[in-house]
Motif scaffolding. Structure first.
Motif, short mmCIF file in Angstrom:
data_model
loop_
_atom_site.label_atom_id
_atom_site.label_comp_id
_atom_site.label_asym_id
_atom_site.label_seq_id
_atom_site.Cartn_x
_atom_site.Cartn_y
_atom_site.Cartn_z
N PHE A 53 -37.36 38.10 -20.45
CA PHE A 53 -36.54 36.98 -20.93
C PHE A 53 -37.39 35.72 -21.09
CE2 PHE A 53 -34.12 33.15 -19.86
CZ PHE A 53 -33.17 33.16 -20.87
N PHE A 54 -38.15 35.37 -20.06
CA PHE A 54 -38.96 34.15 -20.12
C PHE A 54 -40.13 34.28 -21.10
CE2 PHE A 54 -36.65 33.00 -16.29
CZ PHE A 54 -36.53 31.63 -16.40
N ALA A 55 -40.62 35.50 -21.27
CA ALA A 55 -41.69 35.72 -22.25
C ALA A 55 -41.18 35.54 -23.68
CB ALA A 55 -42.29 37.11 -22.07
N THR A 56 -39.90 35.83 -23.89
CA THR A 56 -39.31 35.79 -25.23
C THR A 56 -38.85 34.39 -25.62
OG1 THR A 56 -38.56 38.07 -24.95
CG2 THR A 56 -37.49 36.79 -26.69
N HIS A 57 -38.40 33.60 -24.63
CA HIS A 57 -37.79 32.30 -24.93
C HIS A 57 -38.64 31.16 -24.37
CE1 HIS A 57 -34.11 34.32 -26.24
NE2 HIS A 57 -34.26 35.10 -25.20
N LYS A 58 -38.76 30.12 -25.17
CA LYS A 58 -39.54 28.95 -24.78
C LYS A 58 -38.64 28.01 -23.96
CE LYS A 58 -43.13 26.17 -24.87
NZ LYS A 58 -44.34 26.44 -24.06
N VAL A 59 -38.47 28.34 -22.69
CA VAL A 59 -37.59 27.57 -21.81
C VAL A 59 -38.36 26.39 -21.22
CG1 VAL A 59 -36.17 27.64 -19.73
CG2 VAL A 59 -36.24 29.62 -21.27
N GLU A 60 -37.75 25.21 -21.23
CA GLU A 60 -38.39 24.01 -20.68
C GLU A 60 -37.78 23.57 -19.34
OE1 GLU A 60 -39.33 20.93 -23.76
OE2 GLU A 60 -38.31 22.38 -25.06
N GLN A 61 -36.49 23.85 -19.15
CA GLN A 61 -35.83 23.51 -17.90
C GLN A 61 -34.93 24.66 -17.46
OE1 GLN A 61 -33.69 19.80 -17.90
NE2 GLN A 61 -35.32 18.67 -18.95
#
Length: 324
Positions: A53-61
């Protein structure tokens, strides 16, 4: 001049009471792109799924509001589930967030992290100074581990991971299960059903003497966003290297008896209250010291009876779901 791209914010546990309130708060505030996943879409206890999930999406917070929660009965009945699921969820999310460059993370803990006989009101530095309440020790240990995970990543990797410790929460989205819920939703349902049946008496666990503090979940969400958005230099100036969590509460408590009387009034129950003293009371008193949060510019605004009326209205609108 091009506008800045709104930050991508992942709210883990968005269907829970706290997570859904944080989503409402962020939507009201605007200026961000919200990312959510159901348990069926993303099982946070599974490391590989969280990594993907985190590898796929550019999460900032990240707002880490996902947790297995429950009252005294649930904690006593399912201690292995409470410690395992909570440890796995928070470890997977915090580690993956760091690995994939998440700038800021807010971990939601619980006031049960403090010792059973902690000096009242409980200040942040009471953590790890005494024995925990036995009825929810596994859950408390998991939450303490989450705080220390955030602290450790900050110390070793320079991340900006913060922890908020709410007092007892209630409000829209609460769990009104007759056995596995916390005290407010359990009493709301019990009094409501007593009114429907025309009962003359409602039996309540314990002696009614323990003192508790209660915070409406919308206040909790507002506090969470406030803490997340504090400039790093202001947040760090208010913390110590080994004390990166902050209490969130009202700073006011009441007895369980007073709470029951207020819920009786809100639900229209006019019968007798009976106390089953064979059942456990739990911790004698739990009141948070919220001076630090107050010094950072936030105080609770929803009074208890008004908040209970809001919670009861939500229950009435959703009671068919609970009856099913």
């Amino acid at each position: 001049m091009s506008q800045a791209t709104p930050p991508v914010i992942f709210v883990a546990g968005h269907r829970g009471m706290v997570g859904s309130a944080i989503v409402r708060q962020l939507q009201k505030q605007g200026g961000c792109t919200l990312l959510t996943r159901t348990h069926a879409e993303l099982d946070l206890t599974r490391q590989a799924q969280v990594e993907d999930f985190f590898a796929t999406h550019k999460v900032e917070q990240v707002y880490l509001a996902a947790a297995r929660v429950g009252g005294i009965h649930a904690n006593n009945t399912y201690p292995a589930d409470f410690i395992y699921d909570n440890l796995m969820m928070q470890a997977n999310v915090i580690a993956a967030a760091h690995q994939h460059g998440v700038r800021k993370l807010l971990f939601l803990g619980s006031s049960c992290i403090y010792p059973r006989m902690a000096q009242q009101p409980m200040a942040e530095d009471a953590l790890l100074t005494g024995t925990l309440e036995p009825t929810n020790e596994p859950y408390a240990i998991a939450k303490i581990a989450g705080i220390k995970l955030c602290e450790s990543y900050n110390r070793q990797h320079g991340t900006d991971y913060r922890s908020v410790m709410p007092t007892n929460l209630y409000g829209p989205g609460d769990n009104f299960h007759p056995e596995n819920s916390h005290v407010i939703p359990a009493l709301v349902r019990r009094f409501h059903e007593a009114v429907q049946r025309g009962d003359e008496e409602v039996v309540i666990w314990g002696s009614g003497t323990p003192m508790r503090e209660f915070l409406h979940v919308d206040d909790m969400a507002a506090a969470s966003v406030h803490v997340m958005n504090l400039p790093r230099e202001i947040w760090q100036a208010s913390t110590q290297p080994m004390l990166s969590h902050i209490n969130v509460g009202t700073g006011v408590d009441c007895s369980i008896r007073e709470l029951a009387e207020t819920i009786a009034r809100v639900t229209g129950f006019t019968g007798r209250l009976a106390w089953d003293t064979s059942k456990p009371d739990g911790t004698p008193r739990k009141l948070m010291d919220v001076n630090r949060l107050g010094s950072l510019g936030w105080r609770a605004s929803i009074k208890l009876e008004a908040g209970l009326r809001d919670a009861y209205a939500w229950f009435l609108a959703h009671q068919e779901d609970y009856r099913a």
